[in-house]
Design a protein around this motif. Structure first.
Motif, mmCIF file in Angstrom:
data_model
loop_
_atom_site.group_PDB
_atom_site.id
_atom_site.type_symbol
_atom_site.label_atom_id
_atom_site.label_comp_id
_atom_site.label_asym_id
_atom_site.label_seq_id
_atom_site.Cartn_x
_atom_site.Cartn_y
_atom_site.Cartn_z
ATOM 1 N N ARG A 117 12.601 -58.473 9.870
ATOM 2 C CA ARG A 117 11.931 -59.758 9.666
ATOM 3 C C ARG A 117 10.413 -59.602 9.689
ATOM 4 O O ARG A 117 9.702 -60.369 9.054
ATOM 5 N N PHE A 118 9.927 -58.627 10.428
ATOM 6 C CA PHE A 118 8.485 -58.367 10.480
ATOM 7 C C PHE A 118 8.067 -57.293 9.463
ATOM 8 O O PHE A 118 6.890 -56.976 9.362
ATOM 9 N N ASP A 119 9.034 -56.712 8.765
ATOM 10 C CA ASP A 119 8.778 -55.673 7.766
ATOM 11 C C ASP A 119 7.979 -54.507 8.361
ATOM 12 O O ASP A 119 6.943 -54.105 7.833
ATOM 13 N N VAL A 120 8.473 -53.988 9.488
ATOM 14 C CA VAL A 120 7.788 -52.894 10.175
ATOM 15 C C VAL A 120 8.592 -51.605 10.031
ATOM 16 O O VAL A 120 9.781 -51.637 9.726
ATOM 17 N N PRO A 121 7.954 -50.460 10.271
ATOM 18 C CA PRO A 121 8.688 -49.193 10.202
ATOM 19 C C PRO A 121 9.596 -48.993 11.407
ATOM 20 O O PRO A 121 9.359 -49.547 12.484
ATOM 21 N N PHE A 122 10.652 -48.208 11.184
ATOM 22 C CA PHE A 122 11.612 -47.864 12.236
ATOM 23 C C PHE A 122 11.452 -46.383 12.562
ATOM 24 O O PHE A 122 11.282 -45.557 11.665
ATOM 25 N N TYR A 123 11.549 -46.059 13.843
ATOM 26 C CA TYR A 123 11.433 -44.681 14.299
ATOM 27 C C TYR A 123 12.507 -44.372 15.326
ATOM 28 O O TYR A 123 13.084 -45.258 15.945
ATOM 29 N N THR A 124 12.738 -43.099 15.517
ATOM 30 C CA THR A 124 13.495 -42.621 16.657
ATOM 31 C C THR A 124 12.801 -41.342 17.111
ATOM 32 O O THR A 124 11.856 -40.885 16.476
ATOM 33 N N TYR A 125 13.276 -40.787 18.194
ATOM 34 C CA TYR A 125 12.702 -39.530 18.676
ATOM 35 C C TYR A 125 13.585 -38.377 18.234
ATOM 36 O O TYR A 125 14.801 -38.521 18.066
ATOM 37 N N GLU A 126 12.967 -37.217 18.051
ATOM 38 C CA GLU A 126 13.684 -36.009 17.633
ATOM 39 C C GLU A 126 14.856 -35.737 18.577
ATOM 40 O O GLU A 126 15.939 -35.343 18.129
ATOM 41 N N GLN A 127 14.656 -35.957 19.853
ATOM 42 C CA GLN A 127 15.705 -35.722 20.847
ATOM 43 C C GLN A 127 16.942 -36.583 20.562
ATOM 44 O O GLN A 127 18.076 -36.119 20.659
ATOM 45 N N VAL A 128 16.747 -37.852 20.195
ATOM 46 C CA VAL A 128 17.868 -38.754 19.902
ATOM 47 C C VAL A 128 18.588 -38.290 18.637
ATOM 48 O O VAL A 128 19.819 -38.227 18.593
ATOM 49 N N LEU A 129 17.815 -37.925 17.603
ATOM 50 C CA LEU A 129 18.419 -37.443 16.357
ATOM 51 C C LEU A 129 19.165 -36.137 16.575
ATOM 52 O O LEU A 129 20.236 -35.933 16.001
ATOM 53 N N SER A 130 18.610 -35.273 17.390
ATOM 54 C CA SER A 130 19.285 -33.997 17.666
ATOM 55 C C SER A 130 20.611 -34.203 18.378
ATOM 56 O O SER A 130 21.588 -33.516 18.116
ATOM 57 N N GLU A 131 20.630 -35.178 19.286
ATOM 58 C CA GLU A 131 21.828 -35.423 20.081
ATOM 59 C C GLU A 131 22.892 -36.213 19.311
ATOM 60 O O GLU A 131 24.076 -35.915 19.406
ATOM 61 N N ALA A 132 22.466 -37.233 18.549
ATOM 62 C CA ALA A 132 23.445 -38.142 17.936
ATOM 63 C C ALA A 132 23.446 -38.130 16.410
ATOM 64 O O ALA A 132 24.325 -38.728 15.797
ATOM 65 N N GLY A 133 22.484 -37.458 15.807
ATOM 66 C CA GLY A 133 22.413 -37.434 14.348
ATOM 67 C C GLY A 133 23.531 -36.603 13.750
ATOM 68 O O GLY A 133 23.974 -35.619 14.339
ATOM 69 N N ILE A 134 24.013 -37.024 12.585
ATOM 70 C CA ILE A 134 25.059 -36.274 11.884
ATOM 71 C C ILE A 134 24.603 -36.015 10.458
ATOM 72 O O ILE A 134 23.790 -36.746 9.903
ATOM 73 N N ILE A 135 25.134 -34.966 9.876
ATOM 74 C CA ILE A 135 24.896 -34.661 8.471
ATOM 75 C C ILE A 135 26.252 -34.675 7.785
ATOM 76 O O ILE A 135 27.150 -33.925 8.170
ATOM 77 N N LEU A 136 26.405 -35.553 6.802
ATOM 78 C CA LEU A 136 27.677 -35.628 6.084
ATOM 79 C C LEU A 136 27.719 -34.591 4.980
ATOM 80 O O LEU A 136 26.734 -34.382 4.280
ATOM 81 N N THR A 137 28.859 -33.968 4.813
ATOM 82 C CA THR A 137 29.045 -33.056 3.689
ATOM 83 C C THR A 137 29.308 -33.901 2.448
ATOM 84 O O THR A 137 29.606 -35.092 2.536
ATOM 85 N N ASP A 138 29.222 -33.306 1.254
ATOM 86 C CA ASP A 138 29.488 -34.024 0.011
ATOM 87 C C ASP A 138 30.894 -34.615 0.007
ATOM 88 O O ASP A 138 31.120 -35.723 -0.457
ATOM 89 N N GLU A 139 31.858 -33.888 0.557
ATOM 90 C CA GLU A 139 33.242 -34.346 0.602
ATOM 91 C C GLU A 139 33.373 -35.579 1.500
ATOM 92 O O GLU A 139 34.048 -36.543 1.157
ATOM 93 N N GLU A 140 32.694 -35.573 2.652
ATOM 94 C CA GLU A 140 32.737 -36.712 3.569
ATOM 95 C C GLU A 140 32.091 -37.937 2.934
ATOM 96 O O GLU A 140 32.567 -39.056 3.085
#
Length: 195
Positions: A117-140
């Motif tokens: 609603r405020f049209d602002v950027p979104f961020y996270t920390y590298e630590q959060v992405l490292s712990e919970a981030g996933i990379i989908l394969t082409d098949e997934e």
């Protein structure tokens, strides 16, 4: 901590066991990792309404937050998905009045609904992405696309393509009056396809 810029990639019904839950998928702007967050139906609706630029008859909670902030000369500058503890995500809404900056603790779903609603950027920390981030394969990714329900089907099972433009406009008014914004977005998309 290193901040990583993220964006909203999608919002869909969750495959989890919780009825009425949705998956909000965030992804890093300069990478392939995705951050899926399970959110409630109300927050999913609030996010979808703003993404689709549908204005409800009355202001929703997140719209009220924006009006309140502007009324007191506060502005939101960014949203940070700040932490992950025992499988629960935490977020911060970063606000300023031009003199001081404060961080307000929030659920990620509410923070995202406010942030768009405020049209602002979104961020996270590298630590959060490292712990919970996933990379989908082409098949997934292919399986994920096939599993999505078609957007052009109404709740009654009738295909929206089969209705006249007048009938669609009638259905859109009824969906908005009944505050069924998900259905309204689908009908509006079908109307826009014909324009």
């Amino acid at each position: 901590m290193n901040k990583v810029k993220i964006e909203i990639l999608g919002l869909s019904s969750s495959q989890s066991q919780t009825t009425g839950s949705f998956a909000l998928v965030l992804g890093e702007e300069e990478g392939e990792r995705r951050l899926p967050i399970i959110i409630g139906m109300f927050e999913a609706q609030a996010i979808a309404l703003e993404i689709e630029k549908i204005t409800p008859n009355r202001p929703m909670t997140h719209d009220l937050f924006k009006s309140f902030a502007h009324g007191f000369n506060f502005n939101v500058t960014e949203i940070i998905i700040s932490d992950l503890k025992e499988g629960v995500f935490f977020a911060k809404v970063v606000c300023t009045d031009g003199v001081k900056t404060i961080e307000i603790d929030a659920r990620p779903s509410d923070a995202i609904a406010i942030g768009i609603r405020f049209d602002v950027p979104f961020y996270t920390y590298e630590q959060v992405l490292s712990e919970a981030g996933i990379i989908l394969t082409d098949e997934e990714e292919l399986l994920e696309e096939e599993a999505e329900e078609p957007l052009a089907v109404s709740k009654s099972g009738d295909r929206l393509q089969d209705f006249s433009l007048d009938k669609l406009n009638e259905m859109l008014d009824a969906a908005l009056s009944g505050e069924d914004y998900e259905k309204a977005a689908k009908i509006r998309d079908e109307i826009n396809k014909r324009s």
